[in-house]
Design a protein around this motif. Structure first.
Motif, short mmCIF file in Angstrom:
data_model
loop_
_atom_site.label_atom_id
_atom_site.label_comp_id
_atom_site.label_asym_id
_atom_site.label_seq_id
_atom_site.Cartn_x
_atom_site.Cartn_y
_atom_site.Cartn_z
N UNK A 167 34.47 45.04 34.90
CA UNK A 167 34.99 45.96 35.45
C UNK A 167 35.14 45.85 36.87
N UNK A 168 34.51 45.08 37.56
CA UNK A 168 34.85 44.53 38.84
C UNK A 168 36.58 44.14 38.90
N UNK A 169 36.31 45.00 40.09
CA UNK A 169 37.68 45.04 40.83
C UNK A 169 39.20 46.02 39.95
N UNK A 170 38.09 47.16 39.13
CA UNK A 170 39.01 48.54 38.59
C UNK A 170 38.26 49.32 39.52
N UNK A 171 38.94 50.34 39.67
CA UNK A 171 39.12 51.39 40.33
C UNK A 171 38.45 52.80 39.43
N UNK A 172 37.48 53.88 40.00
CA UNK A 172 37.08 55.26 38.99
C UNK A 172 37.38 55.71 39.99
#
Length: 185
Positions: free
Chosen positions: A118-123
């Protein structure tokens, strides 16, 4: 880009009490439009939500499905879509692996999208649990001040999440404005 949203306090109003029916589920003003705007800009949307009210016996999965159906219909009416919803139905004492701050829900999302990470995703969340789970999986953590967000922000000042660069916005709509205008991204 994949954007993972907590539900209660980020998309819908949350005052600390359990939301036990679709009739009790009310979106935060501007949040539905924000989700649709993110979709229309080409982002994929997933939701990761702890729903211990099921494990506590306050409502069942049919009622949760009705809440999520209401959410999805509102987003679709604005021209957007939610790609995937992952939820933890367990009581906090159940010692499951999916209840945030553990990362099981995010792993479900990663698998759903066939991603290696999930590197680069936003939470985006309103609680420390959301931020910790996202950071542990390589997401950029974003705090909104709605729901529990203001209280969470106060505690971050004295107890930051080690190694996490948390971005903070007033609400989901303000985050969306910033992301879509590329301010700070």
């Amino acid at each position: 880009m994949l954007i993972i949203l907590d539900r209660d306090g980020v998309i819908n109003e949350y005052d600390g009490n359990y939301i036990c029916s679709a009739d009790e589920w009310h979106p935060i003003p501007g949040s539905i439009e924000a989700v649709a705007r993110l979709c229309n800009a080409g982002h994929r949307i997933a939701i990761a939500t702890n729903q211990s009210g099921i494990g506590r016996g306050y409502y069942d999965t049919d009622e949760l499905d009705a809440m999520h159906e209401k959410l999805e219909q509102l987003v679709e009416a604005q021209g957007g879509c939610i790609d995937f919803i992952a939820f933890c139905p367990h009581h906090p004492d159940d010692q499951c692996g999916c209840r945030k701050p553990l990362t099981g829900l995010l792993e479900q999302i990663r698998q759903h999208f066939h991603l290696t990470s999930l590197q680069g995703a936003i939470m985006v969340g309103d609680s420390r649990k959301d931020l910790e789970a996202g950071h542990a999986e390589g997401c950029h953590p974003v705090l909104v001040r709605t729901g529990n967000g203001e209280e969470t922000e106060r505690h971050l000042d004295t107890r930051p999440i080690p190694g996490a660069d948390v971005s903070i916005y007033d609400n989901l709509s303000k985050f969306t404005d910033a992301l879509l205008s590329a301010e700070g991204w």
